[in-house]
Design a protein around this motif. Structure first.
Motif, PDB file in Angstrom:
ATOM      1  N   HIS A   1      55.978  -0.299  18.847  1.00 32.22           N
ATOM      2  CA  HIS A   1      55.115   0.063  17.558  1.00 32.22           C
ATOM      3  C   HIS A   1      54.326   0.589  18.365  1.00 32.22           C
ATOM      4  O   HIS A   1      54.154   1.405  19.396  1.00 32.22           O
ATOM      5  N   ILE A   2      54.385   1.132  17.334  1.00 30.08           N
ATOM      6  CA  ILE A   2      52.825   2.500  17.602  1.00 30.08           C
ATOM      7  C   ILE A   2      51.758   2.720  16.601  1.00 30.08           C
ATOM      8  O   ILE A   2      51.574   2.223  15.501  1.00 30.08           O
ATOM      9  N   GLU A   3      50.534   2.537  17.604  1.00 31.10           N
ATOM     10  CA  GLU A   3      49.236   3.058  17.116  1.00 31.10           C
ATOM     11  C   GLU A   3      48.786   4.376  17.075  1.00 31.10           C
ATOM     12  O   GLU A   3      48.536   4.644  17.892  1.00 31.10           O
ATOM     13  N   VAL A   4      48.268   5.270  15.695  1.00 30.65           N
ATOM     14  CA  VAL A   4      47.912   6.055  15.991  1.00 30.65           C
ATOM     15  C   VAL A   4      46.051   5.579  15.000  1.00 30.65           C
ATOM     16  O   VAL A   4      46.332   5.570  13.805  1.00 30.65           O
ATOM     17  N   VAL A   5      45.600   6.042  15.630  1.00 33.55           N
ATOM     18  CA  VAL A   5      43.991   6.674  14.981  1.00 33.55           C
ATOM     19  C   VAL A   5      43.254   8.148  14.889  1.00 33.55           C
ATOM     20  O   VAL A   5      44.118   9.373  15.855  1.00 33.55           O
ATOM     21  N   PHE A   6      43.255   8.570  13.229  1.00 33.50           N
ATOM     22  CA  PHE A   6      43.316   9.759  12.474  1.00 33.50           C
ATOM     23  C   PHE A   6      41.621   9.841  12.501  1.00 33.50           C
ATOM     24  O   PHE A   6      40.485   8.849  12.631  1.00 33.50           O
ATOM     25  N   HIS A   7      41.023  10.902  12.718  1.00 33.87           N
ATOM     26  CA  HIS A   7      39.551  10.941  11.993  1.00 33.87           C
ATOM     27  C   HIS A   7      38.679  10.463  10.694  1.00 33.87           C
ATOM     28  O   HIS A   7      37.694  10.212  10.933  1.00 33.87           O
ATOM     29  N   ASN A   8      39.870  10.468   9.484  1.00 34.06           N
ATOM     30  CA  ASN A   8      39.790   9.701   8.784  1.00 34.06           C
ATOM     31  C   ASN A   8      40.603   9.542   8.152  1.00 34.06           C
ATOM     32  O   ASN A   8      41.983   9.677   8.294  1.00 34.06           O
ATOM     33  N   PRO A   9      40.215   8.880   6.621  1.00 35.52           N
ATOM     34  CA  PRO A   9      41.601   8.140   6.142  1.00 35.52           C
ATOM     35  C   PRO A   9      42.182   8.753   5.096  1.00 35.52           C
ATOM     36  O   PRO A   9      43.507   8.522   4.946  1.00 35.52           O
ATOM     37  N   SER A  10      42.112  10.166   4.394  1.00 38.50           N
ATOM     38  CA  SER A  10      42.981  10.735   3.908  1.00 38.50           C
ATOM     39  C   SER A  10      43.863  11.001   5.059  1.00 38.50           C
ATOM     40  O   SER A  10      44.960  11.468   4.308  1.00 38.50           O
ATOM     41  N   GLU A  11      43.795  11.500   6.243  1.00 39.87           N
ATOM     42  CA  GLU A  11      44.342  12.252   6.434  1.00 39.87           C
ATOM     43  C   GLU A  11      45.646  10.749   7.257  1.00 39.87           C
ATOM     44  O   GLU A  11      47.160  11.473   7.745  1.00 39.87           O
ATOM     45  N   ALA A  12      44.740   9.992   7.321  1.00 38.05           N
ATOM     46  CA  ALA A  12      46.065   8.910   7.172  1.00 38.05           C
ATOM     47  C   ALA A  12      47.064   8.827   6.550  1.00 38.05           C
ATOM     48  O   ALA A  12      48.498   8.319   6.572  1.00 38.05           O
ATOM     49  N   GLU A  13      46.436   8.827   5.239  1.00 37.49           N
ATOM     50  CA  GLU A  13      47.436   7.916   4.154  1.00 37.49           C
ATOM     51  C   GLU A  13      48.206   9.867   4.193  1.00 37.49           C
ATOM     52  O   GLU A  13      49.861   9.258   3.808  1.00 37.49           O
ATOM     53  N   GLU A  14      48.083  10.761   4.131  1.00 34.33           N
ATOM     54  CA  GLU A  14      48.668  12.217   4.530  1.00 34.33           C
ATOM     55  C   GLU A  14      49.616  11.746   5.094  1.00 34.33           C
ATOM     56  O   GLU A  14      50.977  11.938   4.911  1.00 34.33           O
ATOM     57  N   ALA A  15      49.353  11.551   6.862  1.00 39.37           N
ATOM     58  CA  ALA A  15      50.369  11.307   7.694  1.00 39.37           C
ATOM     59  C   ALA A  15      51.824   9.978   6.923  1.00 39.37           C
ATOM     60  O   ALA A  15      52.844  10.214   7.499  1.00 39.37           O
ATOM     61  N   GLN A  16      50.854   9.081   6.865  1.00 37.14           N
ATOM     62  CA  GLN A  16      51.681   7.958   6.073  1.00 37.14           C
ATOM     63  C   GLN A  16      53.218   8.269   5.600  1.00 37.14           C
ATOM     64  O   GLN A  16      53.782   7.755   5.047  1.00 37.14           O
ATOM     65  N   LEU A  17      53.051   8.746   4.180  1.00 34.78           N
ATOM     66  CA  LEU A  17      53.168   9.593   3.105  1.00 34.78           C
ATOM     67  C   LEU A  17      54.865  10.280   3.964  1.00 34.78           C
ATOM     68  O   LEU A  17      55.822   9.861   3.640  1.00 34.78           O
ATOM     69  N   ALA A  18      54.407  11.221   4.322  1.00 37.96           N
ATOM     70  CA  ALA A  18      54.994  11.859   5.402  1.00 37.96           C
ATOM     71  C   ALA A  18      55.739  11.214   5.766  1.00 37.96           C
ATOM     72  O   ALA A  18      57.238  11.360   5.952  1.00 37.96           O
TER      73      ALA A  18
ATOM     74  N   VAL B   1      61.378   2.974  10.306  1.00 36.88           N
ATOM     75  CA  VAL B   1      59.978   2.025  10.523  1.00 36.88           C
ATOM     76  C   VAL B   1      59.434   1.882   9.257  1.00 36.88           C
ATOM     77  O   VAL B   1      59.980   2.513   8.332  1.00 36.88           O
ATOM     78  N   ASN B   2      58.740   1.011   9.688  1.00 31.64           N
ATOM     79  CA  ASN B   2      57.832   0.819   8.486  1.00 31.64           C
ATOM     80  C   ASN B   2      56.158   1.435   9.018  1.00 31.64           C
ATOM     81  O   ASN B   2      55.952   1.088  10.378  1.00 31.64           O
ATOM     82  N   ILE B   3      55.301   2.022   8.162  1.00 38.05           N
ATOM     83  CA  ILE B   3      53.804   2.684   8.467  1.00 38.05           C
ATOM     84  C   ILE B   3      53.129   1.633   7.359  1.00 38.05           C
ATOM     85  O   ILE B   3      53.127   1.597   6.170  1.00 38.05           O
ATOM     86  N   ASN B   4      52.393   0.550   8.407  1.00 34.13           N
ATOM     87  CA  ASN B   4      50.841   0.471   7.802  1.00 34.13           C
ATOM     88  C   ASN B   4      49.806   1.119   7.591  1.00 34.13           C
ATOM     89  O   ASN B   4      49.144   1.595   8.842  1.00 34.13           O
ATOM     90  N   HIS B   5      48.919   1.391   6.386  1.00 30.58           N
ATOM     91  CA  HIS B   5      47.751   1.974   6.515  1.00 30.58           C
ATOM     92  C   HIS B   5      46.715   1.672   6.873  1.00 30.58           C
ATOM     93  O   HIS B   5      46.459   0.395   5.543  1.00 30.58           O
ATOM     94  N   TYR B   6      45.393   1.403   7.429  1.00 33.04           N
ATOM     95  CA  TYR B   6      44.319   0.256   7.563  1.00 33.04           C
ATOM     96  C   TYR B   6      42.544   1.240   8.065  1.00 33.04           C
ATOM     97  O   TYR B   6      43.069   1.724   8.927  1.00 33.04           O
ATOM     98  N   GLY B   7      42.728   2.179   7.021  1.00 33.72           N
ATOM     99  CA  GLY B   7      41.123   2.982   6.809  1.00 33.72           C
ATOM    100  C   GLY B   7      41.713   3.864   7.427  1.00 33.72           C
ATOM    101  O   GLY B   7      43.056   4.882   6.999  1.00 33.72           O
ATOM    102  N   ASN B   8      41.354   4.338   8.280  1.00 38.29           N
ATOM    103  CA  ASN B   8      41.711   5.756   9.625  1.00 38.29           C
ATOM    104  C   ASN B   8      42.734   5.335  10.316  1.00 38.29           C
ATOM    105  O   ASN B   8      43.348   6.194  10.772  1.00 38.29           O
ATOM    106  N   GLN B   9      43.454   4.357  10.470  1.00 34.08           N
ATOM    107  CA  GLN B   9      44.632   3.928  11.437  1.00 34.08           C
ATOM    108  C   GLN B   9      46.067   3.653  10.777  1.00 34.08           C
ATOM    109  O   GLN B   9      46.279   3.036   9.835  1.00 34.08           O
ATOM    110  N   LEU B  10      46.988   4.099  11.762  1.00 30.60           N
ATOM    111  CA  LEU B  10      48.140   3.873  11.004  1.00 30.60           C
ATOM    112  C   LEU B  10      48.948   2.409  12.159  1.00 30.60           C
ATOM    113  O   LEU B  10      48.999   2.931  13.433  1.00 30.60           O
ATOM    114  N   ILE B  11      49.497   1.782  11.733  1.00 27.07           N
ATOM    115  CA  ILE B  11      50.362   0.936  12.330  1.00 27.07           C
ATOM    116  C   ILE B  11      52.180   1.566  12.118  1.00 27.07           C
ATOM    117  O   ILE B  11      52.342   1.086  10.990  1.00 27.07           O
TER     118      ILE B  11
END
Length: 287
Positions: free
Chosen positions: A156-173, A181-191
């Motif tokens: 797996h890959i763990e990614v921490v963003f500066h804020n949740p909105s960037e994480a959500e944008e990256a998840q959708l893309a 892959v499956n992208i799980n979004h938790y606050g400012n983090q993606l798994i």
């Protein structure tokens, strides 16, 4: 209902906030195992860390680790492992490096992550300083450069963003670009996990191996990624320190991890259940 399997998360559940494992938790796990109940761990942690916790608890069961991507009793003999392919990992990391993020790629042997901008340095390897782990972490200035020269198929890959909105944008893309892959979004983090991998699929795998119906499982968890297995279990238990959505999904909310909630719940519930071997002998329960 008779329960044959107890599955627990590690962080925020059996470990208190300072990473301490209470003696009362060990005693509770000994107690439930004396009733012939199988006990396992279902965790996002790496296998080496989980195995050391299992050893401290005297568990000899299959462990669901790496968010469900690695199931095993030993590091070198997994019964199930699912990885993200080399090309996919490289392309995902290159995309993520367009953001200011902390990226960590993980497998059962080691992890590699980029160094935060204020801490630029040469690549180096450290050992996790926590009590239970000798897992290796390598820090590099740029993860894609590392992947260009070294092959690493992570679970797996763990990614921490500066804020949740960037994480959500990256998840959708990412979800639109990478079907594997499956992208799980938790606050400012993606798994980021291989498609079809989760804690729930890991729990189902264990149940299938042991021939235990899901309705005969007790799951204790504390994180947002535990919500799915808490909902699916025969008896879903949330720790007192769990976020509200997890508590709402649970059948039982116990005390917090710092208040020895696992020990309290296990002794309170399983004292009412006779040993499995006794129930089978009395023909109350089928073997």
């Amino acid at each position: 209902m008779i329960y044959r399997l107890l599955a627990m998360n590690i962080d925020g559940t059996i470990l208190q906030d300072k990473q301490k494992l209470y003696k009362s938790v060990k005693e509770a796990i000994d107690y439930v195992q004396s009733k012939d109940v199988t006990v396992t761990l279902v965790t996002s942690r790496n296998f080496i860390f989980a195995k050391r916790i299992a050893k401290a608890l005297k568990l000899d069961s299959l462990l669901v680790t790496h968010h469900g991507g690695y199931i095993s009793k030993s590091k070198d003999e997994p019964v199930f492992v699912r990885r993200i392919g080399d090309n996919t990992v490289f392309d995902i990391v290159q995309f993520l490096e367009n953001y200011k993020t902390h990226i960590r790629i993980v497998n059962e042997k080691m992890s590699v992550s980029n160094v935060p901008p204020k801490e630029k340095r040469l690549a180096r390897t450290i050992i996790d300083p926590t009590t239970f782990s000798v897992y290796h972490h390598q820090y590099v200035n740029k993860v894609s450069d590392y992947l260009y020269s070294e092959q690493m198929q992570p679970t797996h890959i763990e990614v921490v963003f500066h804020n949740p909105s960037e994480a959500e944008e990256a998840q959708l893309a990412l979800q639109n670009m990478f079907y594997e892959v499956n992208i799980n979004h938790y606050g400012n983090q993606l798994i980021i996990l291989p498609r079809g991998v989760s804690k729930l699929t890991g729990l189902l795998y264990i149940c299938d191996k042991l021939k235990i119906p899901l309705k005969e499982t007790v799951v204790i968890g504390s994180g947002e990624d535990d919500l799915e297995i808490i909902e699916a279990a025969g008896l879903g238990v949330a720790m007192g320190n769990a976020p509200q959505p997890v508590k709402y999904a649970a059948d039982w909310v116990t005390r917090s991890n710092n208040e020895q909630g696992v020990a309290y719940m296990v002794k309170e519930h399983f004292r009412k259940q006779h040993p499995i071997s006794f129930l089978e002998k009395m023909n109350i329960l089928k073997k």
